[in-house]
Design a protein around this motif. Sequence first.
Motif, PDB file in Angstrom:
ATOM      1  N   GLY A 139     -10.436  -5.335  24.371  1.00 36.53           N
ATOM      2  CA  GLY A 139      -9.180  -4.876  24.354  1.00 36.53           C
ATOM      3  C   GLY A 139      -9.371  -3.377  24.578  1.00 36.53           C
ATOM      4  N   VAL A 140     -10.345  -2.584  24.823  1.00 36.80           N
ATOM      5  CA  VAL A 140     -10.356  -1.213  25.230  1.00 36.80           C
ATOM      6  C   VAL A 140      -9.828  -1.009  26.712  1.00 36.80           C
ATOM      7  CG1 VAL A 140     -11.497   0.874  25.168  1.00 36.80           C
ATOM      8  CG2 VAL A 140     -12.018  -0.811  23.297  1.00 36.80           C
ATOM      9  N   PRO A 141      -8.568  -0.331  26.786  1.00 33.30           N
ATOM     10  CA  PRO A 141      -8.251  -0.135  28.224  1.00 33.30           C
ATOM     11  C   PRO A 141      -9.390   0.827  29.011  1.00 33.30           C
ATOM     12  CG  PRO A 141      -6.779   1.217  26.675  1.00 33.30           C
ATOM     13  CD  PRO A 141      -7.650   0.044  25.978  1.00 33.30           C
ATOM     14  N   ASP A 142      -9.350   0.859  30.245  1.00 30.23           N
ATOM     15  CA  ASP A 142     -10.510   1.872  31.101  1.00 30.23           C
ATOM     16  C   ASP A 142     -11.768   1.953  30.283  1.00 30.23           C
ATOM     17  OD1 ASP A 142     -11.077   3.096  33.024  1.00 30.23           O
ATOM     18  OD2 ASP A 142      -9.828   4.794  32.607  1.00 30.23           O
ATOM     19  N   ALA A 143     -12.240   0.704  30.072  1.00 28.93           N
ATOM     20  CA  ALA A 143     -13.577   0.745  29.106  1.00 28.93           C
ATOM     21  C   ALA A 143     -14.595   1.529  29.663  1.00 28.93           C
ATOM     22  CB  ALA A 143     -14.020  -0.702  28.925  1.00 28.93           C
ATOM     23  N   ASP A 144     -14.761   1.675  31.127  1.00 26.12           N
ATOM     24  CA  ASP A 144     -15.900   2.569  31.438  1.00 26.12           C
ATOM     25  C   ASP A 144     -15.500   4.013  31.201  1.00 26.12           C
ATOM     26  OD1 ASP A 144     -18.331   2.490  33.154  1.00 26.12           O
ATOM     27  OD2 ASP A 144     -17.164   3.634  34.534  1.00 26.12           O
ATOM     28  N   ALA A 145     -14.524   4.378  31.319  1.00 28.46           N
ATOM     29  CA  ALA A 145     -14.199   5.725  31.182  1.00 28.46           C
ATOM     30  C   ALA A 145     -14.329   6.212  29.616  1.00 28.46           C
ATOM     31  CB  ALA A 145     -12.885   6.453  31.848  1.00 28.46           C
ATOM     32  N   HIS A 152     -13.775  11.806  18.977  1.00 28.23           N
ATOM     33  CA  HIS A 152     -12.413  12.465  18.572  1.00 28.23           C
ATOM     34  C   HIS A 152     -11.457  12.189  19.587  1.00 28.23           C
ATOM     35  CE1 HIS A 152     -14.006  15.485  21.382  1.00 28.23           C
ATOM     36  NE2 HIS A 152     -12.499  15.738  21.547  1.00 28.23           N
ATOM     37  N   THR A 153     -11.602  11.689  20.601  1.00 25.78           N
ATOM     38  CA  THR A 153     -10.591  11.397  21.765  1.00 25.78           C
ATOM     39  C   THR A 153     -10.127   9.859  21.587  1.00 25.78           C
ATOM     40  OG1 THR A 153     -12.199  10.595  23.500  1.00 25.78           O
ATOM     41  CG2 THR A 153     -11.747  13.181  23.135  1.00 25.78           C
ATOM     42  N   TRP A 154     -10.668   9.191  20.848  1.00 26.50           N
ATOM     43  CA  TRP A 154     -10.225   7.744  20.552  1.00 26.50           C
ATOM     44  C   TRP A 154      -9.399   7.655  19.359  1.00 26.50           C
ATOM     45  CZ3 TRP A 154     -13.093   2.983  22.102  1.00 26.50           C
ATOM     46  CH2 TRP A 154     -14.190   3.242  23.010  1.00 26.50           C
ATOM     47  N   SER A 155      -8.492   6.756  19.423  1.00 28.34           N
ATOM     48  CA  SER A 155      -7.423   6.385  18.235  1.00 28.34           C
ATOM     49  C   SER A 155      -8.639   5.623  17.160  1.00 28.34           C
ATOM     50  CB  SER A 155      -6.322   5.484  18.512  1.00 28.34           C
ATOM     51  OG  SER A 155      -6.952   4.200  19.135  1.00 28.34           O
ATOM     52  N   GLY A 156      -8.173   5.624  15.965  1.00 32.98           N
ATOM     53  CA  GLY A 156      -8.833   4.838  15.020  1.00 32.98           C
ATOM     54  C   GLY A 156      -8.982   3.248  15.235  1.00 32.98           C
ATOM     55  N   GLY A 157      -7.726   2.755  15.852  1.00 34.17           N
ATOM     56  CA  GLY A 157      -7.778   1.352  16.148  1.00 34.17           C
ATOM     57  C   GLY A 157      -8.872   1.003  17.231  1.00 34.17           C
ATOM     58  N   MET A 158      -8.764   1.795  18.485  1.00 31.94           N
ATOM     59  CA  MET A 158      -9.748   1.587  19.400  1.00 31.94           C
ATOM     60  C   MET A 158     -11.101   1.902  18.985  1.00 31.94           C
ATOM     61  SD  MET A 158      -8.176   0.309  21.965  1.00 31.94           S
ATOM     62  CE  MET A 158      -6.626  -0.189  21.837  1.00 31.94           C
ATOM     63  N   LEU A 159     -11.228   3.089  18.079  1.00 35.56           N
ATOM     64  CA  LEU A 159     -12.641   3.258  18.032  1.00 35.56           C
ATOM     65  C   LEU A 159     -13.203   2.212  16.850  1.00 35.56           C
ATOM     66  CD1 LEU A 159     -14.817   5.320  18.314  1.00 35.56           C
ATOM     67  CD2 LEU A 159     -14.277   6.538  16.261  1.00 35.56           C
ATOM     68  N   GLN A 160     -12.576   1.679  16.014  1.00 38.13           N
ATOM     69  CA  GLN A 160     -12.894   0.451  15.258  1.00 38.13           C
ATOM     70  C   GLN A 160     -13.388  -0.821  16.053  1.00 38.13           C
ATOM     71  OE1 GLN A 160     -14.651   0.046  12.665  1.00 38.13           O
ATOM     72  NE2 GLN A 160     -13.148  -0.188  10.968  1.00 38.13           N
ATOM     73  N   ARG A 161     -12.724  -0.846  17.518  1.00 42.35           N
ATOM     74  CA  ARG A 161     -13.226  -1.889  18.318  1.00 42.35           C
ATOM     75  C   ARG A 161     -14.481  -1.836  18.929  1.00 42.35           C
ATOM     76  NH1 ARG A 161      -7.611  -3.587  21.227  1.00 42.35           N
ATOM     77  NH2 ARG A 161      -6.279  -3.712  19.435  1.00 42.35           N
ATOM     78  N   ALA A 162     -14.625  -0.369  18.986  1.00 44.54           N
ATOM     79  CA  ALA A 162     -15.967   0.147  19.629  1.00 44.54           C
ATOM     80  C   ALA A 162     -17.162  -0.158  18.311  1.00 44.54           C
ATOM     81  CB  ALA A 162     -15.862   1.548  19.977  1.00 44.54           C
ATOM     82  N   ALA A 163     -16.663   0.167  17.208  1.00 44.64           N
ATOM     83  CA  ALA A 163     -17.634  -0.380  15.938  1.00 44.64           C
ATOM     84  C   ALA A 163     -17.950  -1.733  15.804  1.00 44.64           C
ATOM     85  CB  ALA A 163     -17.096  -0.001  14.777  1.00 44.64           C
TER      86      ALA A 163
END
Length: 309
Positions: A139-145, A152-163
Amino acid sequence: MSGPGAGTAELDVGGLRVTYRNGAAAVRGVDLAVGAGEVLGLVGESGSGKSTVARAVLGLMPRGAAVTGNIRVGERELVGADPRAWQAVRGDVIGYVGQDPFAAFDPRLKVGVSIAEAWRAKGRTPPAGTIPERLAALGVPDADAAARRRPHTWSGGMLQRAAIAAATALAPPLVVADEPTSALHADLADATLAHLRATGAAVLLITHDLRLAARHTDRVAVMYAGRIVETGDSGEALSRPRHPYTQALLAALPRTGHPLPEPLPGEPPSPRRGADAGCPFAPRCRRVRAECSDDVPAPIDGVACVAAR
């Protein structure tokens, strides 16, 4: 709901005891299992031993800690395993999602580079396009970019998805998630756990949030003073709890249409206490009986309490 009996047990813990160098016996004989594709919530107050169980399963105990019992992941027995054996299972067999996604990523590196370390740590190279694909699936939008940006440019919720993407990069059959939503508000917490479940891995979810556990787990194991005191299907155990401790935890929550919350009196016993002569919850229990001081109650039909039988 699924359970260990529904398929292969990806995690089977038996008689687990953990004592730290200072004498604190944080885990005092824990038995639990997580089936393939199942989400098991390990719940309880701070200090109950939940995170120690998680660290033991991950082989991340501090020097001097004594771990006995059994921890089987698939066909591997890991109690007493050497560092090389633990290194072999982390990533490939066990994934880990922690509390703070910002602590999980090197602030100097682009997020995609950090995720790629899951492969490089094993001497492999991530297949072309795999990292953006995994981020997009979570669910990360524009995942390639997004993969080319720093944490530090990510929100906590999105960065947890990256984790989660990093933890499941090598498709481990088991993921240990230790309070993975503690820094997120409710909507993001729900979305994050939904994405974690969608990976298909068996999940041991450590949480103090009973509402979250009710929504996102198949079964719960309620932990108090280093022991499991109640287990069962989440819907049953968290709507019709049988152990007085589980009842007290739920009574302490504000709930629409219910009386005012009832704070749980007293404090959990210190893990540095000696051997328990009786039920460790007895000093705080409203259903205490004389026989509660005789022995530590053994679990029967999923509940370790003489008053609940």
